[in-house]
Design a protein around this motif. Structure first.
Motif, PDB file in Angstrom:
ATOM      1  N   THR A 129       0.749  -1.551  -0.010  1.00 12.34           N
ATOM      2  CA  THR A 129       0.356   0.147  -0.496  1.00 12.34           C
ATOM      3  C   THR A 129       1.006   1.572   0.060  1.00 12.34           C
ATOM      4  OG1 THR A 129      -1.820  -1.418   0.854  1.00 12.34           O
ATOM      5  CG2 THR A 129      -1.582   1.723   1.778  1.00 12.34           C
ATOM      6  N   GLY A 130       0.330   2.026  -1.105  1.00 14.47           N
ATOM      7  CA  GLY A 130       1.128   3.688  -0.865  1.00 14.47           C
ATOM      8  C   GLY A 130       1.462   4.584   0.883  1.00 14.47           C
ATOM      9  N   ARG A 131       2.304   4.577   1.050  1.00 21.58           N
ATOM     10  CA  ARG A 131       2.811   4.873   2.507  1.00 21.58           C
ATOM     11  C   ARG A 131       2.041   6.020   2.283  1.00 21.58           C
ATOM     12  NH1 ARG A 131       6.692   4.795  -0.417  1.00 21.58           N
ATOM     13  NH2 ARG A 131       7.963   6.741  -0.834  1.00 21.58           N
ATOM     14  N   VAL A 132       1.991   7.299   1.323  1.00 22.44           N
ATOM     15  CA  VAL A 132       1.239   8.330   0.741  1.00 22.44           C
ATOM     16  C   VAL A 132      -0.119   8.336   0.721  1.00 22.44           C
ATOM     17  CG1 VAL A 132       1.335  10.968  -0.449  1.00 22.44           C
ATOM     18  CG2 VAL A 132       3.766  10.110   0.050  1.00 22.44           C
ATOM     19  N   THR A 133      -0.664   7.915  -0.892  1.00 20.47           N
ATOM     20  CA  THR A 133      -1.109   7.860  -1.578  1.00 20.47           C
ATOM     21  C   THR A 133      -2.616   6.637  -0.675  1.00 20.47           C
ATOM     22  OG1 THR A 133      -0.947   5.590  -3.161  1.00 20.47           O
ATOM     23  CG2 THR A 133      -0.367   8.577  -3.978  1.00 20.47           C
ATOM     24  N   GLY A 134      -1.979   5.571  -0.470  1.00 21.92           N
ATOM     25  CA  GLY A 134      -2.750   4.576  -0.040  1.00 21.92           C
ATOM     26  C   GLY A 134      -3.825   4.030  -0.983  1.00 21.92           C
TER      27      GLY A 134
END
Length: 168
Positions: free
Chosen positions: A48-53
């Protein structure tokens, strides 16, 4: 080279254009149900993208696989700046696909000494691939055990341990 400055080595450039497409092709093969063609050499990591989710996928080479303990060890060839590596640091619980099976896993980041020993073992099993990885990372490629140990100290490794379902 001391373990403290080993991770400060030159990091390769991320692929672009047709090279990026060729690197991403295994993802399509995994998604098409063709994961078994990679035998035990590659896995598909969901993260899971840490910024975008947003849900992300990456195919990684398996450096070490323990069928009894259900754990896979992978190398961060692009170093700690690789998005998948940074995403796992932020959220270590995830899912992998190995062959056609999905496994819930937890990421554990190996220290430099464990990485050094792991690289020595990997080089014994896959000497040409180990030398190519070293060359790719800008590390010495003369192939001695000490050179592979130093390379393993410079390359970040992640062990993905399968979660065991709790019993009621």
């Amino acid at each position: 080279m001391s373990p403290g400055n080993a991770r400060a080595l030159r990091r390769p450039q991320l692929p672009r254009g047709w090279r990026r497409l060729s690197v991403r092709l295994p993802i399509l093969l995994f998604r098409a149900g063709l994961g078994p063609i990679f035998r035990k050499r590659l896995l598909l990591l969901h993260h899971t993208g840490r910024v975008t989710g947003l849900h992300r996928l990456v195919v990684l080479e398996v450096v070490s696989y323990d069928a009894v303990e259900k754990s896979w060890t992978v190398a961060a060839g692009f170093g700690t700046r690789a998005d998948w590596y940074r995403n796992l640091r932020a959220q270590p619980k995830t899912v992998i696909q190995f062959g056609n099976r999905h496994h819930a896993v937890t990421a554990h980041f190996l220290d430099v000494e464990e990485g050094g020993e792991l690289m020595v073992c990997y080089a014994r099993q896959h000497p040409r691939t180990a030398r190519r990885l070293c060359a790719f990372m800008g590390l010495p490629t003369y192939g001695s055990e000490q050179a592979f140990r130093e390379a393993g100290r410079a390359i970040p490794f992640v062990r993905l341990d399968a979660s065991t379902p709790s019993r009621p």
